[in-house]
Design a protein around this motif. Structure first.
Motif, PDB file in Angstrom:
ATOM      1  N   GLN A   2       0.781  -1.210   0.147  1.00 30.31           N
ATOM      2  CA  GLN A   2      -0.142  -0.060  -0.158  1.00 30.31           C
ATOM      3  C   GLN A   2       0.873   1.232   0.131  1.00 30.31           C
ATOM      4  OE1 GLN A   2      -3.026  -2.081   2.898  1.00 30.31           O
ATOM      5  NE2 GLN A   2      -3.433  -0.073   2.657  1.00 30.31           N
ATOM      6  N   LEU A 100      -1.776   2.135 -10.127  1.00 33.50           N
ATOM      7  CA  LEU A 100      -2.080   2.961  -9.214  1.00 33.50           C
ATOM      8  C   LEU A 100      -1.890   2.007  -8.088  1.00 33.50           C
ATOM      9  CD1 LEU A 100      -5.009   5.111 -10.629  1.00 33.50           C
ATOM     10  CD2 LEU A 100      -2.809   5.954  -9.592  1.00 33.50           C
ATOM     11  N   PHE A 102      -3.782   2.036  -4.273  1.00 35.94           N
ATOM     12  CA  PHE A 102      -4.984   2.432  -3.365  1.00 35.94           C
ATOM     13  C   PHE A 102      -4.833   2.326  -2.215  1.00 35.94           C
ATOM     14  CE2 PHE A 102      -8.318   3.699  -6.523  1.00 35.94           C
ATOM     15  CZ  PHE A 102      -7.729   3.179  -7.521  1.00 35.94           C
ATOM     16  N   GLY A 103      -5.247   3.215  -1.123  1.00 36.82           N
ATOM     17  CA  GLY A 103      -5.367   3.098   0.070  1.00 36.82           C
ATOM     18  C   GLY A 103      -6.585   2.535   0.497  1.00 36.82           C
TER      19      GLY A 103
END
Lengths: 112, 114
Positions: A2, A100, A102-103
């Motif tokens: 993450q 990408l 993502f959190g």
């Protein structure tokens, strides 16, 4: 792994109040995006801010980016019940990989 | 209407029975990807594709396969599903390759592997 971590994990407010969510990330980025996810649905893109930008607006949304602190915030002004959703930040990483990261998201509940 | 369409939306199946989740976009997007979403872990990328016949692994590719024979389609294949692949899956696409592009997501596929 993450890259972005949102804070708080959950937020409960009344209609008309402002909601602020924060995102911290670990490595240098080229840009950061915010997404909304309504329960049981796909993510919807809200706003993208580039590393050379400090603030961006879109309607009732205001996003700031502080690259020195590796953090971003999403402000929703005059919130409505329809803003109830989970909000995610997503970052790239200056590694050349085309993805990408993502959190885990902030769950926002706006009560009438 | 511009959209990313996933099928099925829900599936309950058993361990070891091969399955395919389809993803189709009608926006002529170059970049497509698959994510899984698990509680407490957020979205994790499984595979991505920068164009036709170009695919690469994301963060959690084990147990999955993909193909990109046509620009609009990007199916996710589970050759021998296991219970740890029970999850909510999302397909996404963007106009061009590059993580500065807004991603368009499908509505998700909820898979339960018994």
């Amino acid at each position: 792994s993450q890259q972005g971590e949102e804070d708080p994990q959950a937020l409960s407010i009344q209609e008309g109040e402002n909601a602020t969510m924060n995102c911290s990330y670990k490595t240098s980025i080229n840009n950061l995006q915010w997404y909304r996810q309504n329960s049981g649905r796909g993510l919807v893109h809200l706003i993208l801010i580039r590393s050379n930008e400090r603030e961006k607006h879109s309607g009732r949304l205001r996003v700031t980016l502080d690259t020195s602190k590796k953090s971003s915030s999403l402000l929703i002004t005059a919130s409505r019940a329809a803003d109830t959703a989970s909000y995610f930040c997503a970052t790239d990483a200056r590694t050349g990989f085309q993805k990408l990261v993502f959190g885990t998201g902030t769950r926002l509940l706006v009560s009438p | 209407e511009a959209q990313v369409t996933q099928n099925p939306r829900y599936l309950i199946t058993v361990t070891g029975k091969k399955l395919t989740v389809t993803c189709s976009q009608n926006m002529n997007h170059e970049y497509m990807s698959w994510y899984r979403q698990d509680p407490g872990l957020g979205l994790r990328q499984i595979y991505y594709s920068m164009n036709v016949e170009v695919t690469d692994k994301g963060d959690v590719p084990e147990g999955y396969k993909v193909s990109r024979k046509e620009k609009r389609n990007f199916p996710l294949i589970l050759e021998s599903p296991s219970p740890n692949q029970t999850s909510l899956y999302f397909c996404a696409s963007s106009l061009r390759t590059g993580v500065d592009q807004p991603q368009h997501f499908g509505d998700g596929t909820r898979l339960s592997i018994l």
